[in-house]
Scaffold this motif. Structure first.
Motif, PDB file in Angstrom:
ATOM      1  N   LEU A 172      -4.957   4.679 -14.380  1.00  0.00           N
ATOM      2  CA  LEU A 172      -3.629   4.188 -14.430  1.00  0.00           C
ATOM      3  C   LEU A 172      -3.130   3.521 -15.801  1.00  0.00           C
ATOM      4  CD1 LEU A 172      -3.267   2.701 -11.037  1.00  0.00           C
ATOM      5  CD2 LEU A 172      -2.459   5.041 -11.771  1.00  0.00           C
ATOM      6  N   HIS A 173      -4.238   3.450 -16.850  1.00  0.00           N
ATOM      7  CA  HIS A 173      -3.960   2.755 -18.105  1.00  0.00           C
ATOM      8  C   HIS A 173      -3.660   1.528 -18.146  1.00  0.00           C
ATOM      9  CE1 HIS A 173      -5.000   6.940 -19.759  1.00  0.00           C
ATOM     10  NE2 HIS A 173      -4.049   7.420 -18.824  1.00  0.00           N
ATOM     11  N   VAL A 174      -3.931   0.691 -17.331  1.00  0.00           N
ATOM     12  CA  VAL A 174      -3.714  -0.768 -16.950  1.00  0.00           C
ATOM     13  C   VAL A 174      -4.923  -1.565 -16.900  1.00  0.00           C
ATOM     14  CG1 VAL A 174      -1.695  -0.264 -15.857  1.00  0.00           C
ATOM     15  CG2 VAL A 174      -3.556  -0.724 -14.514  1.00  0.00           C
TER      16      VAL A 174
ATOM     17  N   ILE B 284       5.684  -1.551   0.145  1.00  0.00           N
ATOM     18  CA  ILE B 284       4.668  -2.125  -0.861  1.00  0.00           C
ATOM     19  C   ILE B 284       5.447  -1.626  -2.254  1.00  0.00           C
ATOM     20  CG2 ILE B 284       2.694  -1.852   0.338  1.00  0.00           C
ATOM     21  CD1 ILE B 284       1.924   1.007  -0.844  1.00  0.00           C
ATOM     22  N   LYS B 285       5.126  -2.161  -3.329  1.00  0.00           N
ATOM     23  CA  LYS B 285       5.667  -1.874  -4.587  1.00  0.00           C
ATOM     24  C   LYS B 285       5.269  -0.533  -5.188  1.00  0.00           C
ATOM     25  CE  LYS B 285       4.972  -6.537  -5.807  1.00  0.00           C
ATOM     26  NZ  LYS B 285       3.972  -7.583  -6.455  1.00  0.00           N
ATOM     27  N   ALA B 286       5.871   0.152  -6.049  1.00  0.00           N
ATOM     28  CA  ALA B 286       5.713   1.331  -6.807  1.00  0.00           C
ATOM     29  C   ALA B 286       4.465   1.375  -7.213  1.00  0.00           C
ATOM     30  CB  ALA B 286       6.545   1.817  -7.581  1.00  0.00           C
ATOM     31  N   SER B 287       3.937   0.301  -8.149  1.00  0.00           N
ATOM     32  CA  SER B 287       2.665   0.266  -8.654  1.00  0.00           C
ATOM     33  C   SER B 287       1.483   0.316  -7.666  1.00  0.00           C
ATOM     34  CB  SER B 287       2.596  -1.167  -9.650  1.00  0.00           C
ATOM     35  OG  SER B 287       2.692  -2.483  -8.543  1.00  0.00           O
ATOM     36  N   GLU B 288       1.782  -0.118  -6.321  1.00  0.00           N
ATOM     37  CA  GLU B 288       0.660  -0.438  -5.380  1.00  0.00           C
ATOM     38  C   GLU B 288       0.539   1.387  -4.911  1.00  0.00           C
ATOM     39  OE1 GLU B 288       1.211  -4.760  -3.819  1.00  0.00           O
ATOM     40  OE2 GLU B 288       2.416  -3.271  -3.104  1.00  0.00           O
TER      41      GLU B 288
ATOM     42  N   GLN C  65      -5.556  -7.651  -8.756  1.00  0.00           N
ATOM     43  CA  GLN C  65      -4.439  -8.064  -8.139  1.00  0.00           C
ATOM     44  C   GLN C  65      -3.841  -7.074  -7.030  1.00  0.00           C
ATOM     45  OE1 GLN C  65      -3.570 -11.443  -8.078  1.00  0.00           O
ATOM     46  NE2 GLN C  65      -5.422 -11.416  -9.136  1.00  0.00           N
ATOM     47  N   ILE C  66      -3.567  -5.910  -7.651  1.00  0.00           N
ATOM     48  CA  ILE C  66      -2.971  -4.839  -6.990  1.00  0.00           C
ATOM     49  C   ILE C  66      -3.913  -4.619  -5.382  1.00  0.00           C
ATOM     50  CG2 ILE C  66      -2.558  -2.473  -6.630  1.00  0.00           C
ATOM     51  CD1 ILE C  66      -1.327  -2.522  -9.514  1.00  0.00           C
ATOM     52  N   MET C  67      -5.263  -4.606  -5.819  1.00  0.00           N
ATOM     53  CA  MET C  67      -6.207  -4.323  -4.617  1.00  0.00           C
ATOM     54  C   MET C  67      -6.245  -5.455  -3.668  1.00  0.00           C
ATOM     55  SD  MET C  67      -7.555  -1.451  -5.366  1.00  0.00           S
ATOM     56  CE  MET C  67      -6.202  -0.938  -6.139  1.00  0.00           C
ATOM     57  N   LYS C  68      -5.889  -6.446  -4.041  1.00  0.00           N
ATOM     58  CA  LYS C  68      -5.803  -7.809  -3.046  1.00  0.00           C
ATOM     59  C   LYS C  68      -4.577  -7.521  -2.004  1.00  0.00           C
ATOM     60  CE  LYS C  68      -7.891 -11.379  -6.041  1.00  0.00           C
ATOM     61  NZ  LYS C  68      -7.775 -12.514  -6.619  1.00  0.00           N
TER      62      LYS C  68
ATOM     63  N   ASN D  57     -15.280  11.754  -5.718  1.00  0.00           N
ATOM     64  CA  ASN D  57     -16.477  10.881  -5.766  1.00  0.00           C
ATOM     65  C   ASN D  57     -16.296  10.459  -4.276  1.00  0.00           C
ATOM     66  OD1 ASN D  57     -18.141   8.722  -5.613  1.00  0.00           O
ATOM     67  ND2 ASN D  57     -17.384   7.651  -7.549  1.00  0.00           N
ATOM     68  N   GLU D  58     -17.249  10.673  -3.167  1.00  0.00           N
ATOM     69  CA  GLU D  58     -17.389  10.518  -2.168  1.00  0.00           C
ATOM     70  C   GLU D  58     -17.776   9.132  -1.712  1.00  0.00           C
ATOM     71  OE1 GLU D  58     -21.741  12.002  -1.834  1.00  0.00           O
ATOM     72  OE2 GLU D  58     -20.014  13.102  -2.516  1.00  0.00           O
ATOM     73  N   HIS D  59     -18.243   8.325  -2.656  1.00  0.00           N
ATOM     74  CA  HIS D  59     -18.914   7.022  -2.723  1.00  0.00           C
ATOM     75  C   HIS D  59     -17.467   6.171  -2.774  1.00  0.00           C
ATOM     76  CE1 HIS D  59     -22.792   8.256  -2.551  1.00  0.00           C
ATOM     77  NE2 HIS D  59     -22.659   8.742  -3.730  1.00  0.00           N
ATOM     78  N   GLY D  60     -16.391   6.530  -3.251  1.00  0.00           N
ATOM     79  CA  GLY D  60     -15.266   5.845  -3.442  1.00  0.00           C
ATOM     80  C   GLY D  60     -15.124   5.587  -4.610  1.00  0.00           C
ATOM     81  N   ALA D  61     -13.647   4.710  -4.900  1.00  0.00           N
ATOM     82  CA  ALA D  61     -13.357   4.320  -6.314  1.00  0.00           C
ATOM     83  C   ALA D  61     -13.913   3.036  -6.459  1.00  0.00           C
ATOM     84  CB  ALA D  61     -11.960   4.367  -6.305  1.00  0.00           C
ATOM     85  N   ASN D  62     -13.707   2.422  -7.873  1.00  0.00           N
ATOM     86  CA  ASN D  62     -13.813   1.044  -8.084  1.00  0.00           C
ATOM     87  C   ASN D  62     -12.765   0.547  -9.091  1.00  0.00           C
ATOM     88  OD1 ASN D  62     -14.641   1.625 -10.863  1.00  0.00           O
ATOM     89  ND2 ASN D  62     -16.625   2.332 -10.154  1.00  0.00           N
ATOM     90  N   VAL D  63     -12.798  -0.769  -9.296  1.00  0.00           N
ATOM     91  CA  VAL D  63     -11.607  -1.137 -10.100  1.00  0.00           C
ATOM     92  C   VAL D  63     -11.416  -0.393 -11.561  1.00  0.00           C
ATOM     93  CG1 VAL D  63     -10.637  -3.106 -11.185  1.00  0.00           C
ATOM     94  CG2 VAL D  63     -11.522  -3.356  -8.855  1.00  0.00           C
TER      95      VAL D  63
END
Length: 153
Positions: free
Chosen positions: A63-65, A32-36, A72-75, A50-56
């Motif tokens: 990450l300041h993006v 995988i890529k470094a960004s991933e 796209q990274i999540m896909k 946060n035990e519920h998880g992260a969101n986009v």
């Protein structure tokens, strides 16, 4: 600007250009890529609090993006089996993101590598120079953050 000042500015610009061209932040590891990898580490950190998880949106801020970049990274991370996405039970419009066991494995390897690399850098520089470098880089970051805000005016 006199010749000596120009030489100093040119040297500073060349140093920053070397970092911009360096491949150490773009190399591919574990398929995988470094960004991933950075996104996986961000998810892990967010999930720690946060035990519920992260969101986009959380990942994007960390990450300041932009959110589309994170989407796209999540896909890609989903396709690699490194994260699982689910609908938030509290808000059906939200998707929560958590690491799979393989995602946890990769983040463990990544953190071990980062610790090794930065421990080596610290040992190479010594404590005093490391502290100075951290202080200077914080100042550089603050300067560029402020300077970029001026560009928007």
């Amino acid at each position: 600007m006199n010749e000596e000042q120009y030489a100093d500015v040119k040297k500073l610009m060349e140093t920053f250009q070397r970092f911009a061209k360096a491949d150490w932040r773009r190399e591919t590891r574990w398929g995988i890529k470094a960004s991933e990898i950075r996104a996986l580490l961000a998810i892990q950190d967010i999930c720690r609090y946060n035990e519920h998880g992260a969101n986009v949106s959380d990942i994007s801020k960390k990450l300041h993006v932009t959110s589309p970049t994170i989407t796209q990274i999540m896909k890609s991370l989903t396709a690699h089996g490194l994260i699982e996405r689910s609908t938030d039970a509290r808000d059906k419009r939200m998707t929560t993101i958590k690491l799979t066991a393989r995602g946890e494995e990769i983040t463990g390897k990544a953190m071990a590598r980062y610790r090794t690399v930065f421990t080596g850098l610290k040992e190479s520089l010594g404590k005093e120079q490391t502290d100075t470098l951290v202080h200077l880089l914080d100042q550089v970051y603050a300067y560029f953050k402020e300077a970029s805000m001026l560009d928007d005016e």
